[in-house]
Design an enzyme around this catalytic site. Structure first.
Site, PDB file in Angstrom:
ATOM      1  N   GLY A 168      -4.632   3.666  -5.127  1.00  8.77           N
ATOM      2  CA  GLY A 168      -5.000   2.480  -5.894  1.00  8.77           C
ATOM      3  C   GLY A 168      -6.487   2.475  -6.174  1.00  8.77           C
ATOM      4  N   CYS A 220     -11.899  -5.866   6.938  1.00 10.28           N
ATOM      5  CA  CYS A 220     -11.785  -4.992   8.109  1.00 10.28           C
ATOM      6  C   CYS A 220     -12.080  -3.526   7.852  1.00 10.28           C
ATOM      7  CB  CYS A 220     -10.397  -5.133   8.703  1.00 10.28           C
ATOM      8  SG  CYS A 220     -10.010  -6.840   9.060  1.00 10.28           S
ATOM      9  N   LYS A 267      -6.139  -7.837  -1.831  1.00  7.56           N
ATOM     10  CA  LYS A 267      -4.719  -7.473  -1.794  1.00  7.56           C
ATOM     11  C   LYS A 267      -3.915  -8.742  -2.042  1.00  7.56           C
ATOM     12  CE  LYS A 267      -3.680  -8.123   3.034  1.00  7.56           C
ATOM     13  NZ  LYS A 267      -3.087  -7.519   4.203  1.00  7.56           N
TER      14      LYS A 267
HETATM   15  C1  UGA Z   1      -6.109  -4.267   8.198  1.00  4.19           C
HETATM   16  C2  UGA Z   1      -5.070  -3.558   9.088  1.00  4.19           C
HETATM   17  O1  UGA Z   1      -3.918  -3.170   8.314  1.00  4.19           O
HETATM   18  C3  UGA Z   1      -4.624  -4.458  10.222  1.00  4.19           C
HETATM   19  O2  UGA Z   1      -3.759  -3.741  11.098  1.00  4.19           O
HETATM   20  C4  UGA Z   1      -5.881  -4.928  11.002  1.00  4.19           C
HETATM   21  O3  UGA Z   1      -5.533  -5.821  12.040  1.00  4.19           O
HETATM   22  C5  UGA Z   1      -6.831  -5.622  10.053  1.00  4.19           C
HETATM   23  O4  UGA Z   1      -7.197  -4.705   9.006  1.00  4.19           O
HETATM   24  C6  UGA Z   1      -8.023  -6.053  10.867  1.00  4.19           C
HETATM   25  O5  UGA Z   1      -8.717  -5.194  11.421  1.00  4.19           O
HETATM   26  O6  UGA Z   1      -8.186  -7.259  11.076  1.00  4.19           O
HETATM   27  P1  UGA Z   1      -5.964  -6.079   6.211  1.00  4.19           P
HETATM   28  O7  UGA Z   1      -7.393  -5.732   5.950  1.00  4.19           O
HETATM   29  O8  UGA Z   1      -5.574  -7.500   6.298  1.00  4.19           O
HETATM   30  O9  UGA Z   1      -5.467  -5.381   7.577  1.00  4.19           O
HETATM   31  O10 UGA Z   1      -5.092  -5.486   5.025  1.00  4.19           O
HETATM   32  P2  UGA Z   1      -4.230  -4.169   4.727  1.00  4.19           P
HETATM   33  O11 UGA Z   1      -2.875  -4.583   4.329  1.00  4.19           O
HETATM   34  O12 UGA Z   1      -4.337  -3.176   5.794  1.00  4.19           O
HETATM   35  O13 UGA Z   1      -4.973  -3.630   3.410  1.00  4.19           O
HETATM   36  C7  UGA Z   1      -6.333  -3.209   3.427  1.00  4.19           C
HETATM   37  C8  UGA Z   1      -6.715  -2.600   2.106  1.00  4.19           C
HETATM   38  O14 UGA Z   1      -6.111  -1.332   1.925  1.00  4.19           O
HETATM   39  C9  UGA Z   1      -6.310  -3.437   0.887  1.00  4.19           C
HETATM   40  O15 UGA Z   1      -7.367  -3.435  -0.041  1.00  4.19           O
HETATM   41  C10 UGA Z   1      -5.095  -2.708   0.353  1.00  4.19           C
HETATM   42  O16 UGA Z   1      -4.893  -2.915  -1.020  1.00  4.19           O
HETATM   43  C11 UGA Z   1      -5.472  -1.286   0.667  1.00  4.19           C
HETATM   44  N1  UGA Z   1      -4.307  -0.373   0.763  1.00  4.19           N
HETATM   45  C12 UGA Z   1      -3.398  -0.511   1.759  1.00  4.19           C
HETATM   46  C13 UGA Z   1      -4.152   0.656  -0.163  1.00  4.19           C
HETATM   47  O17 UGA Z   1      -4.971   0.825  -1.099  1.00  4.19           O
HETATM   48  N2  UGA Z   1      -3.091   1.512  -0.030  1.00  4.19           N
HETATM   49  C14 UGA Z   1      -2.175   1.392   0.954  1.00  4.19           C
HETATM   50  O18 UGA Z   1      -1.247   2.226   1.013  1.00  4.19           O
HETATM   51  C15 UGA Z   1      -2.331   0.353   1.873  1.00  4.19           C
END
Ligand code: UGA
Length: 442
Positions: free
Chosen positions: A262, A269, A329
């Site tokens: 993406g 985080c 997200k």
């Molecule tokens: C992340 C971790 O997933 C949690 O386990 C952790 O507790 C949290 O950080 C934290 O340290 O507090 P979060 O930042 O809420 O959670 O969101 P995610 O769903 O992990 O997404 C993070 C980013 O990665 C978003 O910008 C999302 O769009 C991106 N992403 C995620 C991708 O570009 N590709 C993916 O396959 C997955």
């Protein structure tokens, strides 16, 4: 069931969700924050963040008297045996986590301790912070000439924003970092509802628990950067990164999770924690080359999105772009380190005007992108962004953007070009409506 009261200091994402969910597990919770306005709002039963299911759970637990809110940290410390520290650890200018708030809470705990306490670090903190918290508490006790026993535990939180209630109540594991048997037993009681649901508990020492959190986030962030790099190469060689990710993910050792390419990862985080772990490593003369490269690849990915758009539309001067999604997200109003914060300004600098819509983040966007307010029109809905626009750019994959009426999209756009930065659609499906489709790595 754990009988004594539990204080949770800090009502940010982790503190508030943690407090409400721990209350739902049957514990009695005092949620504490120094922000009076926030506490007043919570006392009225209003959740200050957008998080699915949280309001209902708060209502239920307030009604049953299992959760209360206060700004009185000292009284909360006195009343409880377990104290969770879940205050913010924002990045310093050099990328390291700012521990001022955590150590301030530790000081208050030391000043008000009146018996044995388990002090639990839930904030994401650098390795060694647990020992610093313990030293700070001990200093205060020494100053008071008081002699109370206490244990400091690292109990990192792995919840994701947008799915916070679900993640807190259905974790993959609970990590409890302490060598104290007494503290381990107490925390096992606090999390008893999860234990009964067969959630695995990992008991380890303080430093290991602190590392588990950083290592997990850095790994996930790096995994995203890895697939994003594959997407850039795929575009050059005519491969399809989604099919690559799908086939890679069929290997159980790799797994298909966090392999969606993406516009780059954002949020409160991954960007912060990857920079912090590199910084911690530097302090110990260790060079974390892989994570550092992942950070750089993420910065590149955001720029690459802008290049894709400018490459296809040539000169952006005088052009209008419809933008779907601003939050980092879906299912959150949070724009911290959102790719939109890099992509939109660069498009505007290149001469474009923006018509944007996000179901939750527009309010936050008005101040985060204030500098560009002349060039951004906030729209009433997704279709409004397309009216007369020279292209549509999907930045965040909210569910409502997954089922666009493509005929309407085609009719509304002045120039039918669709940059799908989350690969929500398939080129074939969009092409049927004579819309030019540009995905990521496809
Ligand atoms: C992340 C971790 O997933 C949690 O386990 C952790 O507790 C949290 O950080 C934290 O340290 O507090 P979060 O930042 O809420 O959670 O969101 P995610 O769903 O992990 O997404 C993070 C980013 O990665 C978003 O910008 C999302 O769009 C991106 N992403 C995620 C991708 O570009 N590709 C993916 O396959 C997955």
């Amino acid at each position: 069931m754990y009988k004594n009261k539990i204080s949770i200091i800090g009502t940010g994402y982790v503190g508030l969700v943690g407090g409400v969910c721990l209350a739902d597990f049957g514990n009695t919770i005092i949620n504490v924050d120094i922000n009076e306005e926030k506490i007043e709002q919570l006392k009225r039963g209003e959740v200050p963040i957008y998080e699915q299911g949280l309001q209902d759970m708060l209502d239920r637990n307030m009604e049953e008297g299992r959760i209360s809110f206060t700004t009185d940290v000292a009284a909360a410390v006195e009343e409880s045996e377990v104290i969770f520290i879940s205050v913010g650890t924002p990045p310093d200018e050099d990328g390291s986590a700012d521990l001022t708030a955590v150590l301030e809470v530790a000081k208050t705990i030391g000043q008000n301790m009146n018996g044995y306490k388990v002090v639990v670090d839930k904030s994401t903190v650098p390795v060694g912070t647990g020992r610093k918290v313990a030293a700070t508490i001990q200093e205060q006790l020494d100053e008071r000439g008081a002699n109370f026993d206490f244990d400091v535990v690292s109990n990192p939180e792995f919840l994701r924003e947008g799915k916070a209630v679900h993640d807190f109540t259905h974790p993959d594991r609970i990590v409890i970092g302490t060598e104290s048997e007494q503290a381990r037993e107490i925390l096992s009681e606090v999390y008893r509802a999860l234990y009964l649901n067969d959630v695995p508990f990992v008991y380890t020492n303080l430093e290991t628990a602190e590392m588990i959190k950083y290592a997990s986030n850095a790994f996930l962030a790096t995994k995203i950067s890895f697939i994003n790099e594959m997407s850039v190469l795929s575009e050059k060689v005519g491969a399809n990164v989604q099919e690559i990710a799908r086939a890679m993910g069929m290997d159980g050792r790799i797994s298909d999770k966090f392999l969606h390419s993406g516009p780059g990862y954002g949020g409160s985080c991954f960007p912060k924690d990857t920079r912090a772990i590199v910084r911690i490593a530097n302090e110990h003369d260790v060079d974390l080359k892989v994570i550092q490269a992942g950070i750089e690849a993420n910065e590149y990915q955001k720029k690459h999105m802008v290049e894709k758009i400018t490459g296809r539309l040539d000169d952006l001067e005088g052009k209008t772009l419809g933008v779907l999604g601003l939050s980092f997200k879906p299912e959150t109003d949070d724009m911290r380190e959102s790719p939109a914060l890099t992509i939109l300004p660069e498009l505007i600098e290149a001469g474009a005007k923006i018509r944007a819509y996000d179901p939750q983040a527009m309010e936050e966007s008005t101040w985060r992108l204030k500098e560009y307010e002349q060039d951004i029109i906030y729209c009433a809905n997704e279709y409004d962004t397309m009216k007369g626009s020279d292209a549509l750019v999907l930045v965040t994959e909210w569910n409502q953007f997954r089922r666009l009426d493509l005929q309407r999209v085609k009719d509304l756009l002045a120039n039918p070009v669709f940059f799908d930065l989350r690969n929500v659609y398939k080129e074939k499906e969009v092409a049927k409506y004579d819309i030019d489709y540009i995905g990521v790595g496809v």
